[in-house]
Design a protein around this motif. Sequence first.
Motif, mmCIF file in Angstrom:
data_model
loop_
_atom_site.group_PDB
_atom_site.id
_atom_site.type_symbol
_atom_site.label_atom_id
_atom_site.label_comp_id
_atom_site.label_asym_id
_atom_site.label_seq_id
_atom_site.Cartn_x
_atom_site.Cartn_y
_atom_site.Cartn_z
ATOM 1 N N VAL A 43 0.632 -0.674 -0.204
ATOM 2 C CA VAL A 43 0.278 -0.295 -0.121
ATOM 3 C C VAL A 43 0.967 1.434 -0.209
ATOM 4 N N ARG A 44 1.317 1.528 0.978
ATOM 5 C CA ARG A 44 2.451 2.219 0.725
ATOM 6 C C ARG A 44 3.326 2.661 -0.693
ATOM 7 N N LEU A 45 3.640 1.391 -0.442
ATOM 8 C CA LEU A 45 4.949 2.063 -2.019
ATOM 9 C C LEU A 45 3.855 2.186 -3.505
ATOM 10 N N LEU A 46 2.689 1.720 -3.262
ATOM 11 C CA LEU A 46 1.918 2.737 -4.608
ATOM 12 C C LEU A 46 1.369 3.556 -4.075
ATOM 13 N N GLU A 47 1.635 4.346 -2.999
ATOM 14 C CA GLU A 47 0.855 5.408 -2.521
ATOM 15 C C GLU A 47 2.082 6.771 -2.722
ATOM 16 N N ILE A 48 3.933 6.180 -2.666
ATOM 17 C CA ILE A 48 4.791 6.869 -3.120
ATOM 18 C C ILE A 48 5.088 6.409 -4.680
ATOM 19 N N VAL A 49 4.375 5.612 -5.619
ATOM 20 C CA VAL A 49 4.452 5.979 -6.719
ATOM 21 C C VAL A 49 3.015 6.924 -7.335
ATOM 22 N N GLY A 50 2.025 6.911 -7.137
ATOM 23 C CA GLY A 50 1.036 8.228 -7.392
ATOM 24 C C GLY A 50 1.236 9.331 -6.871
ATOM 25 N N GLU A 51 1.968 9.449 -5.737
ATOM 26 C CA GLU A 51 2.257 10.790 -5.104
ATOM 27 C C GLU A 51 3.793 12.064 -5.595
ATOM 28 N N ALA A 52 4.239 10.334 -6.717
ATOM 29 C CA ALA A 52 5.537 11.412 -7.617
ATOM 30 C C ALA A 52 5.111 11.242 -9.084
ATOM 31 N N ALA A 53 3.940 10.524 -8.974
ATOM 32 C CA ALA A 53 3.361 10.440 -11.016
ATOM 33 C C ALA A 53 3.185 11.741 -10.383
ATOM 34 N N SER A 54 1.719 12.596 -9.463
ATOM 35 C CA SER A 54 0.827 13.910 -9.808
ATOM 36 C C SER A 54 1.916 14.793 -9.206
ATOM 37 N N ARG A 55 3.792 14.383 -8.814
ATOM 38 C CA ARG A 55 4.488 15.198 -9.066
ATOM 39 C C ARG A 55 4.888 15.803 -10.502
ATOM 40 N N THR A 56 5.015 15.001 -11.305
ATOM 41 C CA THR A 56 5.620 15.106 -12.446
ATOM 42 C C THR A 56 4.997 16.403 -13.518
ATOM 43 N N LEU A 57 5.776 17.223 -14.536
ATOM 44 C CA LEU A 57 5.106 18.066 -15.390
ATOM 45 C C LEU A 57 4.258 17.793 -15.835
ATOM 46 N N LEU A 58 3.435 18.223 -16.139
ATOM 47 C CA LEU A 58 2.139 18.315 -16.571
ATOM 48 C C LEU A 58 1.936 17.549 -18.680
#
Length: 113
Positions: A43-58
Motif C-alpha cells: 500500500v505504501r509503495l503504491l501511494e508513493i508511486v502515485g504521489e510521485a506521478a502527481s508531482r511530474t510536470l504536466l
Amino acid sequence: MSRHESMVRLRHMLDHAREAVAIAKGKTRDDLHTDRILNLALVRLLEIVGEAASRTLLDERAQHSDIPWAQIIGLRNRLIHGYDSVDFEILWQIVNHDLPNLIVKLEQIVSSA
C-alpha cells in the motif's frame, strides 16, 4: 519545477514500482490478509508511486500519454483517503499485472533522459 525534478519523480515511480513487484514475488494473494507487513508495504509503495506521478510536470505526462497518469494518481488518493476500504484483489492485480508494464515504460523514459 524543472525537467530535472520531474525526472527525479519518474525515477521515484520506477524505484518504488520495482520494489513493490520484488516484495510481492513469491507471495500469494492470500498473503495480503495474513502478512500485515506485506500489506502495509505494498500500500505504501503504491501511494508513493502515485504521489510521485502527481508531482511530474504536466508536459512530461502529456509526452508519455501511454502511462495511465490519472489512474495512478487516483489510486494514490483512494489508498490515502479510503485506507479503511482497500480492495486487496484490485491491489494484487495492480502489483502483479499493471506495475510490470509501468516499469517497462518508466525504464524507457528514464534511460532516454
